[in-house]
Scaffold this motif. Structure first.
Motif, PDB file in Angstrom:
ATOM      1  N   ALA A 136       0.817  -1.221   0.000  1.00 14.32           N
ATOM      2  CA  ALA A 136       0.000   0.000   0.000  1.00 14.32           C
ATOM      3  C   ALA A 136       0.847   1.266   0.000  1.00 14.32           C
ATOM      4  O   ALA A 136       0.397   2.317  -0.475  1.00 14.32           O
ATOM      5  N   GLU A 137       2.063   1.182   0.526  1.00 15.74           N
ATOM      6  CA  GLU A 137       2.936   2.346   0.584  1.00 15.74           C
ATOM      7  C   GLU A 137       3.812   2.507  -0.659  1.00 15.74           C
ATOM      8  O   GLU A 137       4.569   3.472  -0.768  1.00 15.74           O
ATOM      9  N   ASP A 138       3.699   1.563  -1.579  1.00 14.99           N
ATOM     10  CA  ASP A 138       4.518   1.607  -2.802  1.00 14.99           C
ATOM     11  C   ASP A 138       3.750   0.911  -3.924  1.00 14.99           C
ATOM     12  O   ASP A 138       4.116  -0.177  -4.367  1.00 14.99           O
ATOM     13  N   LEU A 139       2.696   1.539  -4.391  1.00 15.69           N
ATOM     14  CA  LEU A 139       1.810   0.933  -5.383  1.00 15.69           C
ATOM     15  C   LEU A 139       2.504   0.827  -6.737  1.00 15.69           C
ATOM     16  O   LEU A 139       3.241   1.731  -7.147  1.00 15.69           O
ATOM     17  N   SER A 140       2.237  -0.260  -7.433  1.00 17.10           N
ATOM     18  CA  SER A 140       2.892  -0.519  -8.716  1.00 17.10           C
ATOM     19  C   SER A 140       2.155   0.097  -9.903  1.00 17.10           C
ATOM     20  O   SER A 140       2.569  -0.088 -11.046  1.00 17.10           O
ATOM     21  N   PHE A 141       1.085   0.818  -9.652  1.00 16.81           N
ATOM     22  CA  PHE A 141       0.276   1.379 -10.738  1.00 16.81           C
ATOM     23  C   PHE A 141       0.825   2.720 -11.204  1.00 16.81           C
ATOM     24  O   PHE A 141       1.386   3.488 -10.408  1.00 16.81           O
ATOM     25  N   PRO A 142       0.634   3.047 -12.486  1.00 19.55           N
ATOM     26  CA  PRO A 142       1.065   4.354 -12.982  1.00 19.55           C
ATOM     27  C   PRO A 142       0.285   5.494 -12.333  1.00 19.55           C
ATOM     28  O   PRO A 142      -0.821   5.310 -11.818  1.00 19.55           O
ATOM     29  N   THR A 143       0.869   6.665 -12.373  1.00 19.69           N
ATOM     30  CA  THR A 143       0.201   7.877 -11.896  1.00 19.69           C
ATOM     31  C   THR A 143      -1.052   8.152 -12.742  1.00 19.69           C
ATOM     32  O   THR A 143      -1.076   7.866 -13.936  1.00 19.69           O
ATOM     33  N   ASP A 144      -2.092   8.689 -12.111  1.00 24.96           N
ATOM     34  CA  ASP A 144      -3.345   9.054 -12.788  1.00 24.96           C
ATOM     35  C   ASP A 144      -4.017   7.834 -13.443  1.00 24.96           C
ATOM     36  O   ASP A 144      -4.386   7.869 -14.624  1.00 24.96           O
ATOM     37  N   THR A 145      -4.200   6.766 -12.691  1.00 24.97           N
ATOM     38  CA  THR A 145      -4.752   5.524 -13.238  1.00 24.97           C
ATOM     39  C   THR A 145      -6.222   5.309 -12.886  1.00 24.97           C
ATOM     40  O   THR A 145      -7.013   4.889 -13.737  1.00 24.97           O
ATOM     41  N   PHE A 146      -6.614   5.577 -11.644  1.00 22.10           N
ATOM     42  CA  PHE A 146      -7.934   5.173 -11.147  1.00 22.10           C
ATOM     43  C   PHE A 146      -8.862   6.366 -10.905  1.00 22.10           C
ATOM     44  O   PHE A 146      -8.418   7.480 -10.643  1.00 22.10           O
ATOM     45  N   ASP A 147     -10.160   6.080 -10.982  1.00 19.95           N
ATOM     46  CA  ASP A 147     -11.178   7.083 -10.647  1.00 19.95           C
ATOM     47  C   ASP A 147     -11.505   7.085  -9.157  1.00 19.95           C
ATOM     48  O   ASP A 147     -11.922   8.104  -8.607  1.00 19.95           O
ATOM     49  N   ARG A 148     -11.347   5.919  -8.523  1.00 21.50           N
ATOM     50  CA  ARG A 148     -11.635   5.789  -7.098  1.00 21.50           C
ATOM     51  C   ARG A 148     -10.556   4.915  -6.442  1.00 21.50           C
ATOM     52  O   ARG A 148     -10.143   3.897  -6.988  1.00 21.50           O
ATOM     53  N   TYR A 149     -10.157   5.347  -5.258  1.00 20.30           N
ATOM     54  CA  TYR A 149      -9.242   4.587  -4.419  1.00 20.30           C
ATOM     55  C   TYR A 149      -9.972   4.279  -3.121  1.00 20.30           C
ATOM     56  O   TYR A 149     -10.485   5.188  -2.460  1.00 20.30           O
ATOM     57  N   VAL A 150     -10.055   2.995  -2.764  1.00 21.36           N
ATOM     58  CA  VAL A 150     -10.711   2.582  -1.523  1.00 21.36           C
ATOM     59  C   VAL A 150      -9.733   1.741  -0.724  1.00 21.36           C
ATOM     60  O   VAL A 150      -9.019   0.897  -1.276  1.00 21.36           O
ATOM     61  N   SER A 151      -9.674   1.968   0.577  1.00 22.45           N
ATOM     62  CA  SER A 151      -8.855   1.139   1.455  1.00 22.45           C
ATOM     63  C   SER A 151      -9.583   1.010   2.783  1.00 22.45           C
ATOM     64  O   SER A 151      -9.838   2.008   3.459  1.00 22.45           O
ATOM     65  N   ALA A 152      -9.920  -0.220   3.170  1.00 24.82           N
ATOM     66  CA  ALA A 152     -10.684  -0.457   4.401  1.00 24.82           C
ATOM     67  C   ALA A 152      -9.928  -1.407   5.315  1.00 24.82           C
ATOM     68  O   ALA A 152      -9.528  -2.500   4.902  1.00 24.82           O
ATOM     69  N   GLY A 153      -9.706  -0.987   6.566  1.00 20.97           N
ATOM     70  CA  GLY A 153      -9.058  -1.853   7.540  1.00 20.97           C
ATOM     71  C   GLY A 153      -7.624  -2.177   7.214  1.00 20.97           C
ATOM     72  O   GLY A 153      -7.135  -3.255   7.564  1.00 20.97           O
ATOM     73  N   SER A 154      -6.938  -1.266   6.576  1.00 20.64           N
ATOM     74  CA  SER A 154      -5.548  -1.505   6.183  1.00 20.64           C
ATOM     75  C   SER A 154      -4.597  -0.485   6.791  1.00 20.64           C
ATOM     76  O   SER A 154      -3.483  -0.830   7.179  1.00 20.64           O
ATOM     77  N   ILE A 155      -5.022   0.758   6.930  1.00 19.28           N
ATOM     78  CA  ILE A 155      -4.132   1.832   7.367  1.00 19.28           C
ATOM     79  C   ILE A 155      -3.532   1.557   8.734  1.00 19.28           C
ATOM     80  O   ILE A 155      -2.418   1.979   9.032  1.00 19.28           O
ATOM     81  N   GLU A 156      -4.237   0.807   9.578  1.00 20.77           N
ATOM     82  CA  GLU A 156      -3.717   0.530  10.919  1.00 20.77           C
ATOM     83  C   GLU A 156      -2.450  -0.316  10.901  1.00 20.77           C
ATOM     84  O   GLU A 156      -1.737  -0.397  11.908  1.00 20.77           O
ATOM     85  N   TYR A 157      -2.147  -0.945   9.759  1.00 24.81           N
ATOM     86  CA  TYR A 157      -0.934  -1.754   9.631  1.00 24.81           C
ATOM     87  C   TYR A 157       0.184  -1.030   8.894  1.00 24.81           C
ATOM     88  O   TYR A 157       1.268  -1.594   8.722  1.00 24.81           O
ATOM     89  N   TRP A 158      -0.054   0.171   8.430  1.00 24.19           N
ATOM     90  CA  TRP A 158       0.963   0.881   7.658  1.00 24.19           C
ATOM     91  C   TRP A 158       1.982   1.515   8.597  1.00 24.19           C
ATOM     92  O   TRP A 158       1.607   2.337   9.453  1.00 24.19           O
ATOM     93  N   PRO A 159       3.264   1.203   8.459  1.00 22.75           N
ATOM     94  CA  PRO A 159       4.271   1.883   9.267  1.00 22.75           C
ATOM     95  C   PRO A 159       4.284   3.397   9.035  1.00 22.75           C
ATOM     96  O   PRO A 159       4.598   4.158   9.931  1.00 22.75           O
TER      97      PRO A 159
END
Length: 307
Positions: A136-159
């Motif tokens: 999640a901290e280093d996504l492999s997708f190109p810049t300006d790729t998606f219309d929506r970004y969703v993340s549920a129950g993940s941020i609590e594990y991000w250093p």
């Protein structure tokens, strides 16, 4: 952490109100404070075991279908043709909610846990989505790729949650919406103790600041919780709020960051790792007991009275 003042749209018990959000630097626990099962290797093994019964045991207590639908309203999934990424989506519980509004071929599910993703692959409703292992901290997708970004129950594990939200900004197209669904720091002293020991429970103002620093505009926060909770902030929830922001311009976030907080390629001391993992799992047990306790109190305490 630089102090900023923001205004969030906060919905409590179905009622919306304008709420001034205090500076995140006032009375906030340091984000760098050591916590158990927050680092990626620990989270990997944690989910290696709980993936066995994740959808049957953990989700029904902490993140119900009603909560999922309530949170996804903020993501504005207003077209079947939107290109959506679900980051840290695990077994695809939130992804199932997304494909109710968006065609599966336009949806990407990303998680670092192959064990969680294997559960997602077996769900018939998710046939046709793209499933990717990733960070999640280093996504492999190109810049300006998606219309929506969703993340549920993940941020609590991000250093480094700021880095993850910066990545959310980068991979969105102009006009795209990021929606991060996660826990909120509790107010009850015992819940605070286990929250500080276990993983990251941000304060509401921290979410607002991370989004604002990353470059998002129209940042809003909506509180969510199980229907049997009354006084959600007292005891704490694994899922406690949905925060959204809009990307206005092309390109990467204007925020500049240093090296990652955690290098997963570095070797770890196996004894230290095991002790941290076991202690973290014990802390997690508290947040299995709390929703059961709250459910029982909801059945006993008369309606209209706080619990």
């Amino acid at each position: 952490m630089t102090s900023t003042h923001s205004t969030a749209q906060v919905r409590v018990r179905g009622q919306a109100r304008r709420t001034s959000v205090l500076p995140a630097s006032e009375g906030t626990r340091p984000i760098s404070a050591p916590r158990l099962i927050q680092h990626k290797k620990e989270a990997f093994w944690f989910y290696r075991f709980i993936s066995i019964a994740y959808d049957q045991l953990l989700n029904p207590q902490q993140y119900t279908e009603a909560m999922r639908e309530d949170a996804l309203e903020t993501a504005d999934l207003n077209s079947r043709h939107l290109k959506v990424v679900d980051v840290g989506g695990g077994t695809g519980f939130t992804t199932v909610g997304i494909v109710k509004h968006v065609d599966p071929e336009n949806v990407t599910l990303l998680d670092q846990s192959p064990h969680q993703l294997e559960k997602a692959r077996k769900k018939e409703v998710l046939k046709g989505i793209t499933i990717v292992e990733g960070d999640a901290e280093d996504l492999s997708f190109p810049t300006d790729t998606f219309d929506r970004y969703v993340s549920a129950g993940s941020i609590e594990y991000w250093p480094d949650p700021q880095r993850g939200i910066k990545e959310a900004y980068r991979v969105l197209r102009p006009g795209g919406v990021a929606c991060v669904i996660g826990p909120v720091y509790p107010t009850f002293w015992l819940s605070q103790f286990f929250a500080d020991m276990w993983m990251l429970f941000p304060k509401e103002e921290e979410y607002i600041e991370w989004f604002t620093k990353a470059g998002f505009e129209d940042v809003k926060l909506k509180r969510i919780g199980p229907k049997w909770y009354r006084g959600v902030r007292r005891f704490g929830l694994i899922i406690g709020c949905a925060v959204t922001g809009v990307k206005k311009d092309h390109g990467d976030s204007p925020l500049q960051l240093g090296p990652k907080a955690e290098d997963v390629s570095k070797p770890v001391n196996p004894i230290t790792f095991l002790l941290r993992f076991l202690l973290g799992t014990l802390c997690a047990a508290y947040y299995v007991i709390v929703p059961i306790y709250m459910w029982m109190k909801d059945k006993i305490v008369p309606r209209g009275m706080p619990i």
